[in-house]
Design an enzyme around this catalytic site. Structure first.
Site, PDB file in Angstrom:
ATOM      1  N   HIS A  71       0.841  -1.205   0.000  1.00 12.33           N
ATOM      2  CA  HIS A  71       0.000   0.000   0.000  1.00 12.33           C
ATOM      3  C   HIS A  71       0.877   1.257   0.000  1.00 12.33           C
ATOM      4  O   HIS A  71       0.617   2.211  -0.731  1.00 12.33           O
ATOM      5  CB  HIS A  71      -0.883   0.051   1.259  1.00 12.33           C
ATOM      6  CG  HIS A  71      -1.917  -1.034   1.355  1.00 12.33           C
ATOM      7  ND1 HIS A  71      -2.050  -1.835   2.473  1.00 12.33           N
ATOM      8  CD2 HIS A  71      -2.874  -1.441   0.478  1.00 12.33           C
ATOM      9  CE1 HIS A  71      -3.055  -2.677   2.281  1.00 12.33           C
ATOM     10  NE2 HIS A  71      -3.568  -2.467   1.071  1.00 12.33           N
ATOM     11  N   ARG A  83      -2.190  -6.308  -7.950  1.00 12.44           N
ATOM     12  CA  ARG A  83      -0.958  -7.075  -7.757  1.00 12.44           C
ATOM     13  C   ARG A  83      -0.804  -8.177  -8.784  1.00 12.44           C
ATOM     14  O   ARG A  83       0.272  -8.454  -9.278  1.00 12.44           O
ATOM     15  CB  ARG A  83      -0.956  -7.724  -6.354  1.00 12.44           C
ATOM     16  CG  ARG A  83      -0.857  -6.748  -5.229  1.00 12.44           C
ATOM     17  CD  ARG A  83      -1.288  -7.372  -3.937  1.00 12.44           C
ATOM     18  NE  ARG A  83      -2.689  -7.786  -4.000  1.00 12.44           N
ATOM     19  CZ  ARG A  83      -3.400  -8.204  -2.986  1.00 12.44           C
ATOM     20  NH1 ARG A  83      -2.849  -8.329  -1.798  1.00 12.44           N
ATOM     21  NH2 ARG A  83      -4.661  -8.544  -3.129  1.00 12.44           N
ATOM     22  N   SER A 104      -2.854  -7.768   3.334  1.00 17.78           N
ATOM     23  CA  SER A 104      -3.137  -7.504   4.752  1.00 17.78           C
ATOM     24  C   SER A 104      -3.601  -8.782   5.431  1.00 17.78           C
ATOM     25  O   SER A 104      -3.240  -9.063   6.576  1.00 17.78           O
ATOM     26  CB  SER A 104      -4.236  -6.447   4.880  1.00 17.78           C
ATOM     27  OG  SER A 104      -3.825  -5.246   4.295  1.00 17.78           O
ATOM     28  N   LYS A 128     -15.783  -6.580   6.840  1.00 24.26           N
ATOM     29  CA  LYS A 128     -14.704  -7.561   7.042  1.00 24.26           C
ATOM     30  C   LYS A 128     -14.289  -7.760   8.501  1.00 24.26           C
ATOM     31  O   LYS A 128     -13.288  -8.400   8.751  1.00 24.26           O
ATOM     32  CB  LYS A 128     -13.485  -7.133   6.222  1.00 24.26           C
ATOM     33  CG  LYS A 128     -13.714  -7.213   4.716  1.00 24.26           C
ATOM     34  CD  LYS A 128     -12.449  -6.877   3.969  1.00 24.26           C
ATOM     35  CE  LYS A 128     -12.628  -6.989   2.470  1.00 24.26           C
ATOM     36  NZ  LYS A 128     -11.447  -6.519   1.745  1.00 24.26           N
TER      37      LYS A 128
END
Ligand code: PNS
Length: 163
Positions: A17, A90, A128, A41
């Site tokens: 990030h 990514r 993450s 989440k």
């Protein structure tokens, strides 16, 4: 002045990030990193903790601000007087979800464009979710996140082998 919004959960912010933030800060006049408050989440860190963790890492980038937002991204972007959203991508596996989200946001507001940026290749495996899993199992995440974030993870999840 070109303003871009870089939204995300950032739970926690990773070096991937931060790499995207640094790249965006070189390309645009103003970068607003927008921490989503209302995602489904069950985050480990509160939105304000995530905001602080990012702020600490971007303190030297004068054109970067960090904020917390609630509700639709598209509404927040409008509030910021901006029409560009940055998302990091990514690998091909990210593409389907990102494509869906970008087109849905475009459907909600035709004027908003989503730009994809690639973090450094060595961060292409970083997420993450995996950082939390590794830290929770006592693994060393010191090359994946900032020192402050690593310490915050240890505080939340217990001792890490990076100590
Ligand atoms: O880091 P993430 O979890 O991939 O970020 C996803 C995020 C926060 C950018 C996305 O869930 C979002 O935009 N949430 C705000 C609510 C919203 O606008 N939902 C509709 C998206 S099409």
């Amino acid at each position: 002045m070109s303003t871009v919004v870089y939204p995300g959960s950032f739970d926690p912010p990773t070096n991937g990030h931060l790499d995207v933030i640094q790249r965006a800060s070189k390309l645009f006049d103003r970068v607003v990193v927008a921490v989503a408050q209302n995602n489904n989440k069950s985050p480990l860190f509160s939105p304000f903790e995530r905001k602080e963790l990012i702020e600490e890492s971007v303190s030297e980038l004068n054109n970067v601000e960090v904020d917390v937002f609630e509700g639709l991204l598209i509404d927040y972007v409008k509030k910021q007087n901006c029409n560009i959203v940055i998302r990091g991508i990514r690998a091909v596996s990210d593409f389907e979800f990102e494509f869906q989200m970008a087109l849905m946001n475009r459907k909600l507001n035709e004027k908003v464009e989503t730009l994809f940026m690639m973090p450094r290749a060595s961060y292409s495996f970083l997420s993450s979710h995996l950082v939390k899993e590794i830290a929770g199992l006592g693994g060393d995440v010191s090359t994946f996140v900032s020192q402050t974030t690593r310490k915050a993870l240890v505080k939340k999840l217990g001792r890490s082998s990076g100590d």
